[in-house]
Design a protein around this motif. Structure first.
Motif, mmCIF file in Angstrom:
data_model
loop_
_atom_site.group_PDB
_atom_site.id
_atom_site.type_symbol
_atom_site.label_atom_id
_atom_site.label_comp_id
_atom_site.label_asym_id
_atom_site.label_seq_id
_atom_site.Cartn_x
_atom_site.Cartn_y
_atom_site.Cartn_z
ATOM 1 N N VAL B 112 39.670 12.877 -1.815
ATOM 2 C CA VAL B 112 40.282 11.795 -1.027
ATOM 3 C C VAL B 112 40.294 10.505 -1.845
ATOM 4 C CG1 VAL B 112 40.144 10.439 1.105
ATOM 5 C CG2 VAL B 112 39.488 12.856 1.135
ATOM 6 N N VAL B 113 41.418 9.835 -1.768
ATOM 7 C CA VAL B 113 41.564 8.534 -2.432
ATOM 8 C C VAL B 113 41.397 7.448 -1.362
ATOM 9 C CG1 VAL B 113 43.220 7.018 -3.592
ATOM 10 C CG2 VAL B 113 43.082 9.449 -4.221
ATOM 11 N N ILE B 114 40.515 6.484 -1.639
ATOM 12 C CA ILE B 114 40.294 5.390 -0.686
ATOM 13 C C ILE B 114 40.881 4.099 -1.254
ATOM 14 C CG2 ILE B 114 38.567 3.988 0.517
ATOM 15 C CD1 ILE B 114 36.616 6.314 0.274
ATOM 16 N N ALA B 115 41.793 3.493 -0.500
ATOM 17 C CA ALA B 115 42.357 2.198 -0.934
ATOM 18 C C ALA B 115 42.451 1.253 0.259
ATOM 19 C CB ALA B 115 43.716 2.406 -1.596
ATOM 20 N N VAL B 116 41.362 1.179 0.997
ATOM 21 C CA VAL B 116 41.282 0.259 2.140
ATOM 22 C C VAL B 116 40.649 -1.044 1.648
ATOM 23 C CG1 VAL B 116 41.117 2.113 3.849
ATOM 24 C CG2 VAL B 116 39.034 1.210 2.809
ATOM 25 N N PRO B 117 40.619 -2.083 2.465
ATOM 26 C CA PRO B 117 39.947 -3.324 2.034
ATOM 27 C C PRO B 117 38.472 -3.085 1.730
ATOM 28 C CG PRO B 117 41.359 -3.739 3.923
ATOM 29 C CD PRO B 117 41.327 -2.261 3.741
ATOM 30 N N LEU B 118 37.920 -3.974 0.913
ATOM 31 C CA LEU B 118 36.578 -3.783 0.342
ATOM 32 C C LEU B 118 35.492 -3.470 1.380
ATOM 33 C CD1 LEU B 118 34.766 -3.987 -2.205
ATOM 34 C CD2 LEU B 118 34.543 -6.422 -1.701
ATOM 35 N N HIS B 119 35.478 -4.200 2.495
ATOM 36 C CA HIS B 119 34.372 -4.041 3.452
ATOM 37 C C HIS B 119 34.361 -2.670 4.121
ATOM 38 C CE1 HIS B 119 37.734 -4.921 6.036
ATOM 39 N NE2 HIS B 119 37.013 -4.697 7.129
ATOM 40 N N GLU B 120 35.466 -1.912 3.956
ATOM 41 C CA GLU B 120 35.543 -0.573 4.573
ATOM 42 C C GLU B 120 35.201 0.536 3.581
ATOM 43 O OE1 GLU B 120 36.504 0.209 7.765
ATOM 44 O OE2 GLU B 120 38.034 -1.206 8.441
ATOM 45 N N HIS B 121 35.040 0.195 2.300
ATOM 46 C CA HIS B 121 34.841 1.243 1.288
ATOM 47 C C HIS B 121 33.606 2.094 1.556
ATOM 48 C CE1 HIS B 121 37.297 -0.804 -2.204
ATOM 49 N NE2 HIS B 121 38.020 -0.570 -1.122
ATOM 50 N N ALA B 122 32.479 1.405 1.786
ATOM 51 C CA ALA B 122 31.193 2.105 1.765
ATOM 52 C C ALA B 122 31.086 3.183 2.834
ATOM 53 C CB ALA B 122 30.052 1.102 1.905
ATOM 54 N N HIS B 123 31.323 2.818 4.075
ATOM 55 C CA HIS B 123 31.072 3.824 5.119
ATOM 56 C C HIS B 123 32.062 4.985 5.016
ATOM 57 C CE1 HIS B 123 34.260 2.733 8.171
ATOM 58 N NE2 HIS B 123 34.246 1.634 7.459
ATOM 59 N N ILE B 124 33.298 4.695 4.618
ATOM 60 C CA ILE B 124 34.278 5.785 4.496
ATOM 61 C C ILE B 124 33.882 6.711 3.336
ATOM 62 C CG2 ILE B 124 36.699 6.368 4.065
ATOM 63 C CD1 ILE B 124 37.518 3.801 5.466
ATOM 64 N N ALA B 125 33.525 6.115 2.201
ATOM 65 C CA ALA B 125 33.154 6.927 1.025
ATOM 66 C C ALA B 125 31.924 7.778 1.329
ATOM 67 C CB ALA B 125 32.897 6.019 -0.170
ATOM 68 N N ILE B 126 30.942 7.160 1.984
ATOM 69 C CA ILE B 126 29.696 7.900 2.288
ATOM 70 C C ILE B 126 29.985 9.057 3.242
ATOM 71 C CG2 ILE B 126 27.447 7.686 3.463
ATOM 72 C CD1 ILE B 126 27.275 4.858 2.142
ATOM 73 N N ASP B 127 30.786 8.798 4.273
ATOM 74 C CA ASP B 127 31.145 9.877 5.212
ATOM 75 C C ASP B 127 31.860 11.017 4.483
ATOM 76 O OD1 ASP B 127 30.017 8.462 7.235
ATOM 77 O OD2 ASP B 127 31.900 7.881 8.215
ATOM 78 N N LEU B 128 32.750 10.661 3.586
ATOM 79 C CA LEU B 128 33.508 11.694 2.857
ATOM 80 C C LEU B 128 32.586 12.514 1.954
ATOM 81 C CD1 LEU B 128 36.651 9.597 1.918
ATOM 82 C CD2 LEU B 128 36.731 11.719 3.218
ATOM 83 N N LEU B 129 31.725 11.831 1.212
ATOM 84 C CA LEU B 129 30.816 12.551 0.297
ATOM 85 C C LEU B 129 29.915 13.485 1.096
ATOM 86 C CD1 LEU B 129 29.794 9.616 -2.095
ATOM 87 C CD2 LEU B 129 31.193 11.596 -2.718
ATOM 88 N N ASN B 130 29.407 12.977 2.214
ATOM 89 C CA ASN B 130 28.528 13.811 3.040
ATOM 90 C C ASN B 130 29.273 15.004 3.634
ATOM 91 O OD1 ASN B 130 26.082 12.515 2.644
ATOM 92 N ND2 ASN B 130 26.518 10.966 4.204
ATOM 93 N N ALA B 131 30.604 14.851 3.782
ATOM 94 C CA ALA B 131 31.393 15.974 4.309
ATOM 95 C C ALA B 131 31.815 16.925 3.185
ATOM 96 C CB ALA B 131 32.616 15.437 5.040
ATOM 97 N N GLY B 132 31.344 16.651 1.957
ATOM 98 C CA GLY B 132 31.620 17.561 0.842
ATOM 99 C C GLY B 132 32.928 17.299 0.120
ATOM 100 N N LYS B 133 33.518 16.113 0.342
ATOM 101 C CA LYS B 133 34.771 15.798 -0.362
ATOM 102 C C LYS B 133 34.473 15.027 -1.653
ATOM 103 C CE LYS B 133 36.939 17.036 3.491
ATOM 104 N NZ LYS B 133 37.279 18.471 3.614
ATOM 105 N N HIS B 134 35.333 15.221 -2.624
ATOM 106 C CA HIS B 134 35.275 14.384 -3.821
ATOM 107 C C HIS B 134 36.052 13.103 -3.521
ATOM 108 C CE1 HIS B 134 33.564 17.655 -6.094
ATOM 109 N NE2 HIS B 134 34.552 18.453 -5.728
ATOM 110 N N VAL B 135 35.580 11.977 -4.062
ATOM 111 C CA VAL B 135 36.158 10.689 -3.658
ATOM 112 C C VAL B 135 36.577 9.848 -4.868
ATOM 113 C CG1 VAL B 135 35.702 8.501 -2.463
ATOM 114 C CG2 VAL B 135 34.774 10.638 -1.541
ATOM 115 N N PHE B 136 37.797 9.331 -4.771
ATOM 116 C CA PHE B 136 38.217 8.271 -5.684
ATOM 117 C C PHE B 136 38.281 7.014 -4.832
ATOM 118 C CE2 PHE B 136 41.293 5.329 -7.323
ATOM 119 C CZ PHE B 136 41.100 5.352 -8.691
ATOM 120 N N CYS B 137 37.455 6.025 -5.141
ATOM 121 C CA CYS B 137 37.427 4.815 -4.326
ATOM 122 C C CYS B 137 37.850 3.629 -5.185
ATOM 123 C CB CYS B 137 36.013 4.586 -3.781
ATOM 124 S SG CYS B 137 35.885 3.105 -2.782
ATOM 125 N N GLU B 138 38.785 2.869 -4.658
ATOM 126 C CA GLU B 138 39.228 1.693 -5.408
ATOM 127 C C GLU B 138 38.056 0.750 -5.661
ATOM 128 O OE1 GLU B 138 41.098 0.373 -7.255
ATOM 129 O OE2 GLU B 138 42.860 1.645 -7.217
#
Ligand SMILES: NC(=O)c1ccc[n+]([C@@H]2O[C@H](COP(=O)([O-])OP(=O)(O)OC[C@H]3O[C@@H](n4cnc5c(N)ncnc54)[C@H](O)[C@@H]3O)[C@@H](O)[C@H]2O)c1
Lengths: 77, 430
Positions: B112-138
């Motif tokens: 999953v690629v994350i390109a939301v505003p900065l304050h939303e990066h952390a919780h989305i990235a953490i949820d994705l990693l915990n769900a077993g997804k690989h993450v590209f975060c801006e």
């Protein structure tokens, strides 16, 4: 008004003067080739400088003669 | 195995031919080593936040779909116009969501690629990693230091890929520059200067009559969501400085203010900081938004030379002497000497101590020949997919993003608290 008549004799004299200066300029070129140890090709390639020098010497000579004949004219008067 | 076009990888290879980078930079290796990658399985990708940056990344993913066998299967955005645009840009083929948690539930999404505003990066990235997804975060990683650390902890505990969008690490100019530095070509790096100067208010227009969207659209200007110049721009250049120095700073001090755009924004419109490394090297940084004469650059200064990657030039402290012009003809020399003889008695007006110390002459040389149309942001996505295919993060890549954000946020803290800040123990990586 008096007409100015340029005689062939005068033209010949000026040509001789120019030739003389041209020879002097070439002589200076030879000297500088020897002194600065540059190529003998410059006898040909530096002709534009030779012509400049000739021209300048001639202009100076006109100036000098003008003053000389001017002074002589006033003294005679 | 599926046949793929290899133009970009070939280019990277050509631009850096014979280079030691394959050994030194594994993320580059992942991109360049086409033979060891199995492209037969389609990688399914989702994208969360399809605003300005997200749209560009989606465009690159679409362009790459054939080349590296990927497919964008899901898009997510909570702003209607962007949500609709994202659907259109996938040709209506991808599933679309307003809530990212729904996207996470799709079982066969690999990355999953994350390109939301900065304050939303952390919780989305953490949820994705915990769900077993690989993450590209801006970039930058997160708005708050604790969130950056939580992302790092989740990254290490899950073993999934978490790549932060610092595209300069995939840019041949920068890669070649690092190689030159490692080869000692500019000597010892004794100072780094970087700046990012703009002359605009950094605002995005709001839709007619929708002032209620100000904070959603211009999130960069508000402290709740962003640290402005530090997280949005400086983080890139801090990453470069750390990468080139091969270490992270030990302290930072700085000043910032709003001295021009007094329009209700909360983030500084100009900043000036000094980052110090343990060997005494200073990294001098500034960014402003009311003059762009000097634009954007990172200047890596060594005792033997200087590198400027944005303009793709390298310079020498002692440029090789230019070949002597042939001597003028003898007669010209004679005339000059006569002239010199006449005028040589001139009295000098100054002595040597008055001569200003002007910059070293010379236009330098290109660092690398760039291929027209090459885009490092696209290359970094290729690098990301290569890591996803391997199923494991590329060594050293995540840490580049981590330290860039940590020091961007510590820089902000130094300016806000008006003191020299050192790295707190709890942010150290073990
Ligand atoms: N690497 C680079 O050079 C670069 C360049 C530009 C932007 N960026 C980064 O990209 C990110 C996005 O920047 P941008 O300019 O595209 O911002 P943007 O405001 O244009 O886009 C953000 C999008 O995310 C959506 N969004 C917000 N919260 C969401 C949520 N909870 N779920 C789903 N969607 C949500 C918004 O509706 C918007 O469409 C930022 O982190 C920024 O720093 C990186």
């Amino acid at each position: 008004m008096k007409d100015i008549v340029i005689k062939w004799r005068h033209i010949k004299r000026e040509i001789v003067i120019i030739l003389l200066f041209y020879i002097i300029a070439n002589f200076v070129n030879v000297i500088s080739i020897l002194v600065y140890k540059t190529s003998w090709d410059e006898l040909i390639t530096s002709q534009k400088y030779i012509l400049y020098i000739t021209e300048w010497l001639y202009i100076i000579s006109i100036f000098v003669r003008f003053i000389y004949f001017g002074i002589r004219y006033f003294i005679k008067k | 195995m599926k046949t793929i076009r290899i133009s970009r990888r070939d280019f990277m290879g050509k631009a850096l031919a014979g280079s030691a980078l394959l050994m030194a930079y594994p993320w580059f290796n992942a991109l360049a080593d086409k033979s060891s990658t199995d492209y037969s399985k389609k990688v399914k990708v989702g994208i969360i936040g399809v605003g300005s940056r997200g749209s560009l990344l989606l465009h690159y993913l679409n362009e790459l779909s054939e080349e590296i066998n990927i497919e964008v299967v899901a898009v997510c955005d909570n702003y209607e116009p962007h949500y609709q645009r994202a659907i259109k840009n996938t040709g209506g083929k991808a599933k679309a969501f307003y809530d990212y948690r729904k996207l996470i539930e799709i079982p066969d999404i690999d990355a999953v690629v994350i390109a939301v505003p900065l304050h939303e990066h952390a919780h989305i990235a953490i949820d994705l990693l915990n769900a077993g997804k690989h993450v590209f975060c801006e970039k930058a990683m997160a708005r708050h230091l604790e969130d950056v650390k939580r992302m790092a902890d989740t990254f290490y505990s899950t073993g999934k890929v978490l790549q932060i969008g610092h595209q300069r690490m995939f840019d041949p100019r920068y890669l070649k520059a690092v190689e030159l530095i490692n080869a000692g070509e500019i000597g010892k790096i004794t100072q780094i200067r970087a700046f990012w100067h703009r002359n605009n208010d950094w605002r995005r227009p709001l839709p007619e009559g929708r002032t209620d969207l100000e904070r959603k659209i211009n999130w960069r200007l508000y402290r709740e969501y962003s640290c402005g110049l530090m997280t949005e721009l400086a983080s890139h250049q801090i990453q470069v400085a750390n990468w080139f120095k091969g270490k992270t700073p030990v302290s930072v001090m700085g000043k910032g203010s709003i001295n021009y755009w007094k329009d209700g924004r909360e983030v500084y419109d100009n900043v000036a900081l000094i980052y110090s490394y343990d060997d005494g090297t200073q990294f001098i940084y500034d960014s402003m938004t009311s003059n762009r004469h000097y634009g954007l650059e990172e200047q890596i200064m060594g005792d033997e030379g200087t590198l400027e990657m944005e303009v793709n030039r390298r310079y020498w402290e002692h440029p090789p002497p230019k070949p002597e012009p042939p001597p003028p003809p003898g007669i010209v020399q004679l005339m000059k000497d006569i002239e010199g003889g006449i005028f040589s008695d001139a009295i000098p007006l100054t002595n040597s101590s008055w001569i200003p110390e002007l910059k070293v002459e010379g236009d330098g040389k290109k660092i690398v020949n760039r291929e027209k149309g090459f885009d490092e942001s696209k290359a970094q996505l290729e690098g990301f997919i290569a890591s996803v295919r391997k199923g494991e993060p590329t060594k050293g890549l995540f840490e580049q993003g981590y330290w860039a954000t940590i020091w961007a946020l510590l820089g902000q803290k130094a300016m806000d608290e008006q003191r020299i800040i050192e790295l707190p123990n709890e942010l150290k990586l073990i």
